[in-house]
Scaffold this motif. Sequence first.
Motif, PDB file in Angstrom:
ATOM      1  N   ASP A 626      16.551   2.780  -3.377  1.00  0.00           N
ATOM      2  CA  ASP A 626      15.320   3.050  -2.691  1.00  0.00           C
ATOM      3  C   ASP A 626      14.768   1.899  -2.117  1.00  0.00           C
ATOM      4  N   MET A 627      15.113   1.987  -0.697  1.00  0.00           N
ATOM      5  CA  MET A 627      15.224   0.629  -0.094  1.00  0.00           C
ATOM      6  C   MET A 627      13.660   0.202   0.227  1.00  0.00           C
ATOM      7  N   TYR A 628      12.861   1.477   0.245  1.00  0.00           N
ATOM      8  CA  TYR A 628      11.608   1.097   0.756  1.00  0.00           C
ATOM      9  C   TYR A 628      10.762   0.596  -0.405  1.00  0.00           C
ATOM     10  N   ALA A 629      11.075   1.295  -1.589  1.00  0.00           N
ATOM     11  CA  ALA A 629      10.410   0.626  -2.818  1.00  0.00           C
ATOM     12  C   ALA A 629      10.892  -1.087  -2.908  1.00  0.00           C
ATOM     13  N   MET A 630      12.036  -1.138  -2.811  1.00  0.00           N
ATOM     14  CA  MET A 630      12.604  -2.338  -2.921  1.00  0.00           C
ATOM     15  C   MET A 630      11.790  -3.824  -1.835  1.00  0.00           C
ATOM     16  N   ILE A 631      11.895  -2.993  -0.864  1.00  0.00           N
ATOM     17  CA  ILE A 631      11.088  -3.888   0.160  1.00  0.00           C
ATOM     18  C   ILE A 631       9.565  -4.183  -0.306  1.00  0.00           C
ATOM     19  N   CYS A 632       9.156  -3.095  -0.698  1.00  0.00           N
ATOM     20  CA  CYS A 632       7.696  -3.170  -1.036  1.00  0.00           C
ATOM     21  C   CYS A 632       7.449  -4.235  -2.398  1.00  0.00           C
ATOM     22  N   ASP A 633       8.415  -3.989  -3.515  1.00  0.00           N
ATOM     23  CA  ASP A 633       8.483  -4.867  -4.261  1.00  0.00           C
ATOM     24  C   ASP A 633       8.582  -6.387  -4.197  1.00  0.00           C
ATOM     25  N   LYS A 634       9.485  -6.482  -3.166  1.00  0.00           N
ATOM     26  CA  LYS A 634       9.933  -7.805  -2.701  1.00  0.00           C
ATOM     27  C   LYS A 634       8.720  -8.581  -1.890  1.00  0.00           C
ATOM     28  N   GLU A 635       8.229  -7.764  -1.349  1.00  0.00           N
ATOM     29  CA  GLU A 635       7.003  -8.381  -0.309  1.00  0.00           C
ATOM     30  C   GLU A 635       5.827  -8.456  -1.658  1.00  0.00           C
ATOM     31  N   ILE A 636       5.576  -7.774  -2.472  1.00  0.00           N
ATOM     32  CA  ILE A 636       4.547  -8.100  -3.377  1.00  0.00           C
ATOM     33  C   ILE A 636       4.916  -9.258  -4.117  1.00  0.00           C
ATOM     34  N   GLU A 637       6.146  -9.637  -4.416  1.00  0.00           N
ATOM     35  CA  GLU A 637       6.595 -10.860  -5.145  1.00  0.00           C
ATOM     36  C   GLU A 637       6.101 -11.892  -4.240  1.00  0.00           C
ATOM     37  N   ILE A 638       6.422 -11.905  -2.969  1.00  0.00           N
ATOM     38  CA  ILE A 638       6.370 -13.107  -1.953  1.00  0.00           C
ATOM     39  C   ILE A 638       4.924 -13.265  -1.982  1.00  0.00           C
ATOM     40  N   VAL A 639       4.131 -12.013  -1.632  1.00  0.00           N
ATOM     41  CA  VAL A 639       2.640 -12.229  -1.485  1.00  0.00           C
ATOM     42  C   VAL A 639       1.943 -12.657  -2.832  1.00  0.00           C
ATOM     43  N   HIS A 640       2.627 -12.421  -4.135  1.00  0.00           N
ATOM     44  CA  HIS A 640       1.970 -13.096  -5.103  1.00  0.00           C
ATOM     45  C   HIS A 640       2.192 -14.608  -5.454  1.00  0.00           C
ATOM     46  N   GLU A 641       3.408 -14.916  -4.668  1.00  0.00           N
ATOM     47  CA  GLU A 641       3.896 -16.445  -4.826  1.00  0.00           C
ATOM     48  C   GLU A 641       2.810 -17.094  -3.770  1.00  0.00           C
ATOM     49  N   LEU A 642       2.366 -16.384  -2.865  1.00  0.00           N
ATOM     50  CA  LEU A 642       1.724 -17.123  -1.841  1.00  0.00           C
ATOM     51  C   LEU A 642       0.253 -17.083  -2.314  1.00  0.00           C
ATOM     52  N   ALA A 643      -0.227 -16.063  -2.907  1.00  0.00           N
ATOM     53  CA  ALA A 643      -1.739 -16.143  -3.572  1.00  0.00           C
ATOM     54  C   ALA A 643      -1.684 -17.250  -4.709  1.00  0.00           C
ATOM     55  N   THR A 644      -0.667 -17.254  -5.633  1.00  0.00           N
ATOM     56  CA  THR A 644      -0.883 -18.578  -6.580  1.00  0.00           C
ATOM     57  C   THR A 644      -0.717 -19.992  -5.855  1.00  0.00           C
ATOM     58  N   GLU A 645      -0.058 -19.937  -4.470  1.00  0.00           N
ATOM     59  CA  GLU A 645      -0.082 -21.248  -4.047  1.00  0.00           C
ATOM     60  C   GLU A 645      -1.594 -21.500  -3.383  1.00  0.00           C
ATOM     61  N   VAL A 646      -1.898 -20.501  -2.806  1.00  0.00           N
ATOM     62  CA  VAL A 646      -3.299 -20.443  -2.028  1.00  0.00           C
ATOM     63  C   VAL A 646      -4.521 -20.880  -3.086  1.00  0.00           C
ATOM     64  N   LEU A 647      -4.131 -20.143  -4.367  1.00  0.00           N
ATOM     65  CA  LEU A 647      -5.390 -20.521  -5.221  1.00  0.00           C
ATOM     66  C   LEU A 647      -5.544 -21.934  -5.736  1.00  0.00           C
ATOM     67  N   ARG A 648      -4.491 -22.694  -5.432  1.00  0.00           N
ATOM     68  CA  ARG A 648      -4.715 -24.125  -5.410  1.00  0.00           C
ATOM     69  C   ARG A 648      -5.857 -24.662  -4.706  1.00  0.00           C
ATOM     70  N   PHE A 649      -5.982 -24.183  -3.572  1.00  0.00           N
ATOM     71  CA  PHE A 649      -7.000 -24.457  -2.792  1.00  0.00           C
ATOM     72  C   PHE A 649      -8.460 -23.968  -3.081  1.00  0.00           C
ATOM     73  N   GLU A 650      -8.501 -23.094  -3.989  1.00  0.00           N
ATOM     74  CA  GLU A 650      -9.741 -22.312  -4.503  1.00  0.00           C
ATOM     75  C   GLU A 650     -11.092 -23.218  -4.551  1.00  0.00           C
TER      76      GLU A 650
END
Length: 1000
Positions: A626-650
């Motif tokens: 399921d390529m679309y679900a895999m892309i979405c899951d991967k993007e969610i994972e990347i966005v979560h890592e970004l959010a964790t990184e951004v929260l350092r600037f909270e």
Amino acid sequence: MAFKIPRKRRRSSSGIYSQEGRSQGPRQPSISRPISSRSQSSRHFQPGSQSRNTAVVNQATSRSTTPSVHNRPSNNSSVRSDSIVPHDIGPEAEGDRAVFEREEDDALNEIVLALDLRSSDTVGCSYYVAREEKLYLMGDMKIGGLEIVESLKLYVNPTIVLISARIDERVHDLLDPEHTTSSSVHPEEDQFSLPYILDLRPSSEFQYEAGKRKLVEFRSGKENYSSASFLVPGDDGASAGHGEAYTAGYTNRQGKLLRLSCRLDLESQLSVGCAGAVLYYLQRRRTVQYLPGDEDAARAFRVRDTEMFTLENIMYANADTLASLQILQSESHPNTHNQGPTNASAGSKEGLSVYGLFHHLARTPQGKFLLRQYFLRPTLDIDLIIERHDTASVFLRPDNAQHMDEIIKSLKQVKNMKTIMIHLHKGMSNAISKDGGIKSGVWYSLRSFAFWTMGIRNVFLEVLGAEGLSMRTKVIENFDVHELANLGRLVTQIARVHFRARRGKLIVMQIDFRQSAEMHRTVVNVGVDDELDEMKRQYDGIEDLLNKTSQAVAASIPTQYSLDLNVIFFPQIGFLISMPFDPISGRADYEGGEGEEEQWERIFSTAARVYYKDYRMRELDETIGDMYAMICDKEIEIVHELATEVLRFETMLCTVSEVCGELDCLIALAQGARMYKLSRPRMTTENVIKIDGGRHPLQELTVPSYVTNDTYLVGGPGTEELSRESISESLLNPLQEVPTVNGTNGPNVLIMTGPNYSGKSIYLKQVALIVYMAHVGCFISADRAIIGITDKILTRVTTRETVSKIQSAFMIDLQQISSALCLATHRSLLIIDEFGKGTDANDGAGLSCGVFEHLLGLGDARPKVLGATHFHEIFEQGFLKPRAEVVFSHMEVLIDCKALDVENQITYLYNLRPGRGVASYGSICAALNGISKSVVGRAEDLILLSARGEDLVAICASGKTDDTEDMDDAEEIARQFLVQDLGANREERFDPRNFLERLV
């Protein structure tokens, strides 16, 4: 439920329960005589200071001053008697005696604080000081939030904190950040980890009606009312033993409520509920710690008095003041689609109000919120007021006009980072919007925030004359350009957005807004993750793959069926073979061969097609999945890592956002000053109000021209010594010269008389508004003004009637006056407009005169008073005599006695002139408002007769000449009838008709 686990208690022979270690609450010892108020001590915690000074509280002299917040005293200065020592403690047990005395002294130092926070961040508070035996209530603080809760905790310094079980979790986290009291493995070791006992109580104890009922039950020791009772049919049942009225089912509860509302603001529902929770707690402690019938129980936890209080450095202004002066005024939104409780603004918008003049000038959400706080809570901190005035003065310089416009343009693009951080913590990338596009999402807001805040910092450095402003220091220290740039680069890597600056504008390019709106998710840019890029390439080339697969399948089946064959891909289902549906057979014309690898598995069907899987489809599912679900899951994972990184600037982001809100608020005040032609006041610690050319900021917007007037009032010196040294050193700066006032000599009371419709009420309100706006930190509607720090503005102007109140209109006026007299200090400003007009003329004149005499007789505690009245008899008959402390004035009018029409006989000039007015000209005002000429003429006749001293009752009773003659004839007939002897000739037959004919 209480979080504290008390230690084992022992019972003394005198019936007092003591506890080893710290006392559990404010237990009152059995003292043979009351504690003198002069022997009591309390501490005052000054905000921003770590030192605590001991001060003696003299209740006899502090009649109505707003209390400073109380902390526990370190010295044991309370008066004791031998009767507090239990009988089982003898000379041989000095250790137990010392422990017992220490516990009893701790009980006197107890302070019980109840807090509540409801919707819209409204805070209610009440606390009890055991040493003073006094219960304090705070007016409900709108838009208070956690900041006010933290201030109350620091200022009151309680030993016990009561909160509702339904209170916002943020309050619990603030009061117990480590959650030691609720999840401790060893509570007996952690009970003293907090400086107070946190007690979570049922929400029913914080209810408004329950709080009112508890307040009515106790009788204040300082009540000095007459024995008059206000009886209504029993709402709580009749009280026995108080006379026939009570036995008949009448109760005095409403009368007690009326008297209580004169001292307390019963409209502050949260604070009244908190007071009820405190009284519940004291009653519960008394019941637990004392045996039934114990004499000491009557003296324990006594509440001798109640009093309103405000936080230090905040001006007191109740709901009557805010409504009378039109500080804030909400009205229904004209668009019906924006009305109703589901709307964010509850279907209301700001009407014609002082806050409404400025709120549209704030550009950021946090700036609008802070500006509303400014107008709801004017400050008494003269340094803070002058700092706000300085900032507005700098931005109003002509050479800074361009810089201010650039900052305003940047502030329009700044979002509230607290909301953005909440979305990140929740895992939300896009804000809730109509289209769900990227522009309204978290990442766009972060990138935009970093870009525009760096621009604000650069522009602020170019503002002329801002070197000494604290706001400039905040911008330089908190706007970390390096961190903001790193944040911008970090976000740019992830969003499918390409930014570039051109001519000062942020241009967003290469954004597929329609696709973003359809997908409702954040799309990660190419080049961030190799695995994700490979999956996207495969997904983008899936059409070619489906074409090739379709050709291969068509080649393996009979030719007559291959024409209508399709290979498609469904997310979550995978790859499928599609064939036409035959409605007669209920299946497709071809469903695979007979061999094991040639068989097709039917998955589902529609009205036109049937969908199958074979070994080739399963191979594609396994290899590609399921390529679309895999892309979405991967993007969610990347966005979560970004959010964790951004929260350092909270922390940095929230701080910068708050500074932007404060800057936006101050610039809004500066823009309002330019738009409405306001001028800067001079603030002083001297108790004076001196205004030249004052105007009403709202009234002047509704009339073609406005007549300005001056004001000069001086309050009493109070207990402080006014001197040149008492003026704040913060006044000594180039932009603010020290104002000089001729000592404290001047009038304390200004009483206005004069015609109706001449502008008296507008003048009273304009003076109060100028003082109020000066304490907000705003410029004022006057040519020049020297404003002394004023702790309260109390008004009797508007009667807010409602069917939900049992009080009549005049009773509401009386409560407003009673509350003002109780709360007024020498630094207060009282506005009294036509008090006494709602009752008999004699009663109203007496009450009005009595109020002014009382205020003039306060000596050094005299407040500043502005009043207006139409009771001329109190001056003409010498009830209110002229003196140095009072000045009389009137609004000037021009009288034309030759005018034929009544409405043309007077011209209003709206100029304030010294001296009393001689008439109110009510009939002329009636004519101007369309009252018929016959009514006005009759009124004029009676006015003239009254002026000559004629008896109006006799004149009104006299009729016309014909009517008088008829009345005389009727009286003569009646007298003749009374003297007739109807039984003189009983032998003759009596004929009534003949008798009446002879009589008439």
